[in-house]
Scaffold this motif. Sequence first.
Motif, PDB file in Angstrom:
ATOM      1  N   GLY A 236      -7.232 -15.050   9.827  1.00  0.00           N
ATOM      2  CA  GLY A 236      -8.286 -15.002   8.836  1.00  0.00           C
ATOM      3  C   GLY A 236      -7.813 -15.562   7.518  1.00  0.00           C
ATOM      4  N   GLU A 237      -8.339 -15.037   6.406  1.00  0.00           N
ATOM      5  CA  GLU A 237      -8.000 -15.519   5.082  1.00  0.00           C
ATOM      6  C   GLU A 237      -6.701 -14.898   4.612  1.00  0.00           C
ATOM      7  N   LEU A 238      -5.844 -15.672   3.912  1.00  0.00           N
ATOM      8  CA  LEU A 238      -4.616 -15.148   3.336  1.00  0.00           C
ATOM      9  C   LEU A 238      -4.959 -14.162   2.223  1.00  0.00           C
ATOM     10  N   SER A 239      -4.260 -13.020   2.200  1.00  0.00           N
ATOM     11  CA  SER A 239      -4.521 -12.010   1.171  1.00  0.00           C
ATOM     12  C   SER A 239      -3.641 -12.188  -0.049  1.00  0.00           C
ATOM     13  N   GLY A 240      -2.544 -12.955   0.059  1.00  0.00           N
ATOM     14  CA  GLY A 240      -1.608 -13.118  -1.043  1.00  0.00           C
ATOM     15  C   GLY A 240      -0.396 -12.204  -0.933  1.00  0.00           C
ATOM     16  N   SER A 241      -0.438 -11.237  -0.034  1.00  0.00           N
ATOM     17  CA  SER A 241       0.690 -10.309   0.158  1.00  0.00           C
ATOM     18  C   SER A 241       1.493 -10.706   1.387  1.00  0.00           C
ATOM     19  N   THR A 242       2.736 -10.171   1.460  1.00  0.00           N
ATOM     20  CA  THR A 242       3.591 -10.403   2.628  1.00  0.00           C
ATOM     21  C   THR A 242       4.125  -9.063   3.123  1.00  0.00           C
ATOM     22  N   ARG A 243       4.617  -9.100   4.357  1.00  0.00           N
ATOM     23  CA  ARG A 243       5.248  -7.903   4.925  1.00  0.00           C
ATOM     24  C   ARG A 243       6.300  -8.352   5.921  1.00  0.00           C
ATOM     25  N   GLU A 244       7.164  -7.405   6.307  1.00  0.00           N
ATOM     26  CA  GLU A 244       8.223  -7.716   7.260  1.00  0.00           C
ATOM     27  C   GLU A 244       7.623  -8.017   8.628  1.00  0.00           C
ATOM     28  N   TRP A 245       8.209  -9.015   9.263  1.00  0.00           N
ATOM     29  CA  TRP A 245       7.715  -9.415  10.586  1.00  0.00           C
ATOM     30  C   TRP A 245       7.922  -8.296  11.577  1.00  0.00           C
ATOM     31  N   ALA A 246       6.926  -8.104  12.462  1.00  0.00           N
ATOM     32  CA  ALA A 246       7.030  -7.136  13.552  1.00  0.00           C
ATOM     33  C   ALA A 246       6.719  -7.839  14.852  1.00  0.00           C
ATOM     34  N   TYR A 247       7.264  -7.297  15.932  1.00  0.00           N
ATOM     35  CA  TYR A 247       7.075  -7.920  17.238  1.00  0.00           C
ATOM     36  C   TYR A 247       5.576  -8.070  17.534  1.00  0.00           C
ATOM     37  N   GLY A 248       5.173  -9.288  17.942  1.00  0.00           N
ATOM     38  CA  GLY A 248       3.774  -9.556  18.271  1.00  0.00           C
ATOM     39  C   GLY A 248       2.991 -10.199  17.148  1.00  0.00           C
ATOM     40  N   ASP A 249       3.600 -10.270  15.935  1.00  0.00           N
ATOM     41  CA  ASP A 249       2.883 -10.895  14.820  1.00  0.00           C
ATOM     42  C   ASP A 249       2.708 -12.393  15.062  1.00  0.00           C
ATOM     43  N   THR A 250       1.518 -12.907  14.734  1.00  0.00           N
ATOM     44  CA  THR A 250       1.251 -14.354  14.840  1.00  0.00           C
ATOM     45  C   THR A 250       0.943 -14.972  13.485  1.00  0.00           C
ATOM     46  N   GLU A 251       1.046 -14.183  12.407  1.00  0.00           N
ATOM     47  CA  GLU A 251       0.772 -14.715  11.079  1.00  0.00           C
ATOM     48  C   GLU A 251       1.850 -15.714  10.682  1.00  0.00           C
ATOM     49  N   PRO A 252       1.545 -16.645   9.778  1.00  0.00           N
ATOM     50  CA  PRO A 252       2.542 -17.639   9.355  1.00  0.00           C
ATOM     51  C   PRO A 252       3.660 -16.996   8.541  1.00  0.00           C
ATOM     52  N   TRP A 253       4.871 -17.563   8.685  1.00  0.00           N
ATOM     53  CA  TRP A 253       6.026 -17.078   7.923  1.00  0.00           C
ATOM     54  C   TRP A 253       5.874 -17.454   6.450  1.00  0.00           C
ATOM     55  N   ASP A 254       6.415 -16.557   5.588  1.00  0.00           N
ATOM     56  CA  ASP A 254       6.603 -16.900   4.184  1.00  0.00           C
ATOM     57  C   ASP A 254       8.038 -17.420   4.063  1.00  0.00           C
ATOM     58  N   ILE A 255       8.226 -18.739   4.151  1.00  0.00           N
ATOM     59  CA  ILE A 255       9.559 -19.322   4.222  1.00  0.00           C
ATOM     60  C   ILE A 255      10.389 -19.029   2.969  1.00  0.00           C
ATOM     61  N   PRO A 256       9.868 -19.270   1.757  1.00  0.00           N
ATOM     62  CA  PRO A 256      10.695 -18.987   0.571  1.00  0.00           C
ATOM     63  C   PRO A 256      11.145 -17.525   0.501  1.00  0.00           C
ATOM     64  N   ARG A 257      10.240 -16.594   0.825  1.00  0.00           N
ATOM     65  CA  ARG A 257      10.586 -15.174   0.773  1.00  0.00           C
ATOM     66  C   ARG A 257      11.636 -14.833   1.823  1.00  0.00           C
ATOM     67  N   SER A 258      11.501 -15.384   3.017  1.00  0.00           N
ATOM     68  CA  SER A 258      12.450 -15.107   4.091  1.00  0.00           C
ATOM     69  C   SER A 258      13.832 -15.637   3.742  1.00  0.00           C
ATOM     70  N   VAL A 259      13.915 -16.864   3.190  1.00  0.00           N
ATOM     71  CA  VAL A 259      15.212 -17.430   2.803  1.00  0.00           C
ATOM     72  C   VAL A 259      15.841 -16.595   1.691  1.00  0.00           C
ATOM     73  N   LEU A 260      15.007 -16.183   0.719  1.00  0.00           N
ATOM     74  CA  LEU A 260      15.523 -15.354  -0.374  1.00  0.00           C
ATOM     75  C   LEU A 260      16.105 -14.046   0.167  1.00  0.00           C
ATOM     76  N   ASN A 261      15.444 -13.433   1.124  1.00  0.00           N
ATOM     77  CA  ASN A 261      15.961 -12.207   1.727  1.00  0.00           C
ATOM     78  C   ASN A 261      17.331 -12.444   2.346  1.00  0.00           C
ATOM     79  N   GLY A 262      17.497 -13.597   3.033  1.00  0.00           N
ATOM     80  CA  GLY A 262      18.786 -13.908   3.635  1.00  0.00           C
ATOM     81  C   GLY A 262      19.869 -14.099   2.590  1.00  0.00           C
ATOM     82  N   VAL A 263      19.536 -14.781   1.488  1.00  0.00           N
ATOM     83  CA  VAL A 263      20.517 -15.008   0.415  1.00  0.00           C
ATOM     84  C   VAL A 263      20.940 -13.678  -0.209  1.00  0.00           C
ATOM     85  N   LEU A 264      19.965 -12.796  -0.506  1.00  0.00           N
ATOM     86  CA  LEU A 264      20.288 -11.499  -1.106  1.00  0.00           C
ATOM     87  C   LEU A 264      21.141 -10.650  -0.160  1.00  0.00           C
TER      88      LEU A 264
END
Length: 677
Positions: free
Chosen positions: A409-437
């Motif tokens: 559906g429509e993007l809400s502007g928020s993100t959450r941690e991926w869970a098994y079965g999710d088909t939503e698009p990744w937030d690439i910048p946020r995911s990379v930042l998590n790895g760096v931290l």
Amino acid sequence: MARRGTRFRRYDGGDPLAPPVDLAEALDAIGEDVMAGYSPERAMREFLRRGGRDQRGLDDLARQVAQRRQELLQRHNLDGTLQEVRELLDRAVLEERKQLARDAMMDDGDRALREMQLENLPPSPAAAVSELAAYDWQSREAREDYEKIKDLLGRELLDQRFAGMKQALENAGEEDRAAVNEMLQDLNELLEKHQQGVDTQDDFDRFMDEHGDFFPERPENIDQLLDALAARAAAAQRMLNSMTPEQREELMQLSAQAFGSPALMDSLARLDANLQSLRPGEDWGGSEQMSGDEGVGLGDGTGVFQDLAELDTLSEQLTQSYAGSQLDDVDLEALARQLGDQAAVDARTLQQLEKALREQGTMRRDSTGQLQLTPRAMRQLGQALLRDVAQRLSGRRGERDTQRAGAAGELSGSTREWAYGDTEPWDIPRSVLNGVLRRASDPAGPMMEIGDVEVHETEDRTQAAVALLVDTSFSMAMDGRWVPMKRTALALHTLIRSRFRGDHLQLIGFGRFAEVMEIEQLTALDAMWDKGTNLHHGLLLANRHFRKHPNAQPVLLIVTDGEPTSHLEADGEVFFAYPPHPLTVAYAVRELDVSRRLGAQTTFFRLGDDPGLARFVDSMAKRAEGRVVAPELDDLGAAVVGSYLGSRGPGGSGGPGGSDPGGSYGDWFGGRGFWVG
């Protein structure tokens, strides 16, 4: 090794760096005409006739052809050869009189006789030339001028049949004239053999080997030779037909003096008879009225008449009014000769445009052979309409189109941690930042692990079952609402098919009766002149559509300019009454109640200022807990699309019984995002 010869000719393809033809403008114009009731074939031809913003159409070229033709008629007259004969004759007589006055040795009686003969010459140039045929000229200059008359007539008569002969035979001798006579004799024999069907290609080749210099166009066979000769001879005959009886009589008498022998006229008369017999389809009986001041001789005048014939042919080709006509019929070389190179370039561009429209997936023929817009063309046209709707909705002209996408559906502007079965698009910048931290506290850890991944949250998007009911009664066509109605339907159809593919749209036209229509059928629908506005039948079909999709949100959009005046009886017959019968209104109200019970979000789009219609629509909207929009015609598409989008956004379509005269949905458009492409 043999060398292959290379031939060059002048490039005539227009600007080689010009971009390819742009179909967008043509498609928009054709779509408008189709929605106005034209067939696609007629709509395409209308655009080619009108042309585009930067492209001359067939009408402009045809107008230029007509102006060129009128210019030729108003510039020339057919007295050129006779005037030239008069001038030579007057000069010869004047020189002879001067010589008689100077010659002291001449007997006075002889001088008086000669002067009397010159003084009493008939006013007709032909009779005067004939009377002076046996005159013993005393002045060498006078004799030369008189001989020029015979030479001029011979060259003009030949130039009528063979273009350029007048200049080629200037100052020609007896040997040259003998060659002409021999050519005419051989040509007549060849044509007579062809008429009898006993000629061969070898006969033609031998003729061309011997006399080819007289035919610079170099025909390859006898048919090409015949076509060229007959066209020129027919033009000469039309010129003769266009002269006054006095002019014709003068020329016929003068022709006997050509080259001082009637043999030329005999050969040419024989040639004309052969050509008329072999090419009876040429215009041998036509004539024109010329009123200009510029006299033309027989040869040049024949050229003018050939130009007139060529202009007439071009006019017919450009009007495209005959069966099976197509732009490839236009003779570009003839157009360049008559109007210049730019006219030929314009015509070639129109040819390319027609070809592109037919061959690049824009038009196709249906099972009956009729031309129709393809689904691809409908999408392109719908996207153009949708862009216009987007600009009206946004209120910010020039804003770039954007694409917004979400898996659920429509993007809400928020993100959450991926869970098994999710088909939503990744937030690439946020995911990379998590790895760096994470690696900041554990440098030996992996670059990325599953716990670093975050996905975009999306809002669930409910499917909608949309029924767009459009009034197709005669008043819609009579009051100029036919095309805006179609544009609205196409824009909504394109939006749902491109952006909300999960929604189910049904287009319903309701006039005397209602009918479910495909978008191609609705856009090509001609104006309906039957009286009747059967809202009852339209709502019946809409409710049937809603029941087919029980899990979708029903959205009912009704475009109308009149109160209901017809309904369906129990036996399926249509009942009509004006003013509206109470039973007709009751049937429409009953079906509207069904729509409300099915949960439909209802919007009425009221066209026109009729007070009775306003009262009826307001009461119906209040009963259905819906809304009323009274847009201007230019804003109808934006109002309908905006209402549809509003029904899918937060809060639905607004409060019950509300109204929005302006159809303003700019806030929703700006905040929610709207993609057209």
